[in-house]
Each structure stands twice: as structure tokens, then as C-alpha cells.
Write a protein that holds these residues in place. Sequence first.
Motif, short mmCIF file in Angstrom:
data_model
loop_
_atom_site.label_atom_id
_atom_site.label_comp_id
_atom_site.label_asym_id
_atom_site.label_seq_id
_atom_site.Cartn_x
_atom_site.Cartn_y
_atom_site.Cartn_z
N VAL A 82 0.85 -1.19 0.00
CA VAL A 82 0.00 0.00 0.00
C VAL A 82 0.89 1.24 0.00
O VAL A 82 1.87 1.31 0.74
CB VAL A 82 -0.94 0.01 1.22
CG1 VAL A 82 -1.73 1.31 1.30
CG2 VAL A 82 -1.89 -1.19 1.18
N ASN A 83 0.52 2.22 -0.83
CA ASN A 83 1.26 3.47 -0.92
C ASN A 83 0.27 4.62 -0.67
O ASN A 83 -0.51 4.99 -1.55
CB ASN A 83 1.90 3.60 -2.31
CG ASN A 83 2.86 4.75 -2.41
OD1 ASN A 83 2.57 5.86 -1.97
ND2 ASN A 83 4.00 4.52 -3.03
N PRO A 84 0.29 5.21 0.55
CA PRO A 84 -0.67 6.27 0.88
C PRO A 84 -0.23 7.63 0.37
O PRO A 84 0.96 7.93 0.31
CB PRO A 84 -0.68 6.25 2.41
CG PRO A 84 0.73 5.83 2.77
CD PRO A 84 1.16 4.86 1.69
N ASN A 85 -1.20 8.47 0.03
CA ASN A 85 -0.90 9.85 -0.38
C ASN A 85 -0.61 10.75 0.81
O ASN A 85 -0.05 11.82 0.65
CB ASN A 85 -2.06 10.45 -1.18
CG ASN A 85 -2.19 9.83 -2.56
OD1 ASN A 85 -1.42 8.98 -2.95
ND2 ASN A 85 -3.21 10.27 -3.30
N THR A 86 -1.03 10.31 2.01
CA THR A 86 -0.89 11.11 3.22
C THR A 86 -0.18 10.29 4.29
O THR A 86 -0.51 9.12 4.50
CB THR A 86 -2.27 11.55 3.75
OG1 THR A 86 -2.97 12.21 2.71
CG2 THR A 86 -2.15 12.45 4.96
N ASP A 131 5.43 6.24 8.35
CA ASP A 131 6.83 6.43 7.98
C ASP A 131 6.96 7.28 6.72
O ASP A 131 7.97 7.23 6.02
CB ASP A 131 7.51 5.07 7.79
CG ASP A 131 9.03 5.18 7.74
OD1 ASP A 131 9.59 6.04 8.44
OD2 ASP A 131 9.65 4.42 6.95
N GLY A 132 5.92 8.03 6.42
CA GLY A 132 5.96 8.92 5.27
C GLY A 132 4.91 8.58 4.23
O GLY A 132 4.43 7.44 4.15
N SER A 133 4.53 9.56 3.44
CA SER A 133 3.59 9.35 2.34
C SER A 133 4.34 9.09 1.05
O SER A 133 5.55 9.32 0.96
CB SER A 133 2.70 10.58 2.17
OG SER A 133 3.50 11.71 1.83
N GLY A 134 3.64 8.57 0.05
CA GLY A 134 4.26 8.34 -1.25
C GLY A 134 5.30 7.24 -1.25
O GLY A 134 6.16 7.19 -2.11
N LYS A 135 5.21 6.33 -0.28
CA LYS A 135 6.15 5.20 -0.24
C LYS A 135 5.38 3.91 -0.01
O LYS A 135 4.26 3.92 0.49
CB LYS A 135 7.21 5.41 0.84
CG LYS A 135 6.67 5.43 2.26
CD LYS A 135 7.76 5.63 3.31
CE LYS A 135 8.65 4.44 3.38
NZ LYS A 135 9.68 4.55 4.42
N ASP A 136 6.00 2.80 -0.41
CA ASP A 136 5.35 1.49 -0.30
C ASP A 136 5.49 0.91 1.11
O ASP A 136 6.57 0.92 1.69
CB ASP A 136 5.96 0.51 -1.30
CG ASP A 136 5.60 0.84 -2.74
OD1 ASP A 136 4.61 1.56 -2.95
OD2 ASP A 136 6.31 0.37 -3.64
N TYR A 137 4.38 0.36 1.61
CA TYR A 137 4.35 -0.39 2.86
C TYR A 137 3.90 -1.81 2.49
O TYR A 137 2.80 -1.99 1.97
CB TYR A 137 3.35 0.21 3.85
CG TYR A 137 3.71 1.58 4.37
CD1 TYR A 137 4.30 1.73 5.61
CD2 TYR A 137 3.45 2.72 3.60
CE1 TYR A 137 4.61 3.00 6.11
CE2 TYR A 137 3.76 3.98 4.08
CZ TYR A 137 4.34 4.12 5.34
OH TYR A 137 4.65 5.37 5.80
#
Length: 195
Positions: free
Chosen positions: A106-110, A139-145
Amino acid sequence: GDLTQSLNQYDSLTVVSDNTKWAIIPNYIEKTLENNGFIDYNDTTGSNSITANTWTTIPNNGLGSFSNNTYLPTGVTELLDVSNGSIDVSELVLGDSILVRNDFTVNPNTNNALLEFRYMLGSGANQYTLSTTVGRLDDGSGKDYRFSLTPDLIYMGDNNTKDNPIFIQIRLSSNGTFNNAGSVIQTIKRDINIT
């Protein structure tokens, strides 16, 4: 010397002896293990959009190069409907269970978006969910979890569960994207029929 002798008309026990020790082995143990197996469905759908606060079904087309149906459970041909990504347990029997290990990113915008996960089971008025709060993606937006190691147990306690599709869904508190690598589904067969 060693002596192995099957007992009774149902061949349900084996007696093993080396003339000093005796062991009685139920034959159904081996037959039960033969029933279990798994199918690994890898997905190639790619990136999918997430709308904030909306349950989204995770697709799985089973076309990934690491899909594996070599170790099918006895009597089972499929455990997933690749047309919509739903788990299909209709070939199991009441009392059987499955373990499902999903692998998705999942990669959140926020930053600090809340991620929830659920299985949607049954149908109509008898539809129900098994859900969990995965947690905050902080751990930040715009990154993959990535989420890939937790197996979930689902048992076939009634026909409503067994005979209807089981949808895998996520909900994120912000917009974002997700990518499904796939799901491996392991059966646990209750059947100990020794006929």
C-alpha cells in the motif's frame, strides 16, 4: 526381526514390533495428510487506486510467474476465482479450514493514514466480515508499505461461508495506491475417512 501387520477389516491400525517394543499407528494419519495442500496465486494486475475511506476489493488474476498449483489439496482444483480475485472454497467440506497468506503493498498519499483489512464472506442478509486494523502508515507518504507474513485462518462452519465467494478488501483513510503480489491458500482438511 521386524513385524508389521495390519489389523481388522477396515485397515485402520498398523501394529509395528521389533519383538521388544510395540507401536500402534492409526493409518488415517497418512491418509489425512494426503488431503492437505496449497495453491499460490500471483497477481499481475499492477497498481490500483484507493479512494479514501472506501472498502476496495483486492484483485488477483493468478497470472504471475510464481503461481504454483503443483501441490493441490486432494479433491480440489481451484481455491480462487481469478475473474474477481475472490477465494473459492466451494470444493471443501464443512469442518475444513484454510490458511491465507496475502502479500500486498500500500502506498498512501498522506502520512499517518490508517489501513484496515477484511474478508467479506457469505451473501445477502447473512453476509459478514472478518476484519482487523492493520495500523497507521506513519513512515511517510508516497512510499510502499508491504504486508506479507501474517496468515489468517478461515473455517468452513456453515454453507453460507463454504458456498459463497470470500472477498479480500482493504480500506485506507487517505487516497493512495496498492499492488497485490498474490495470495497462497493452504487447506486444512478435517476429513479422516479411512474407507
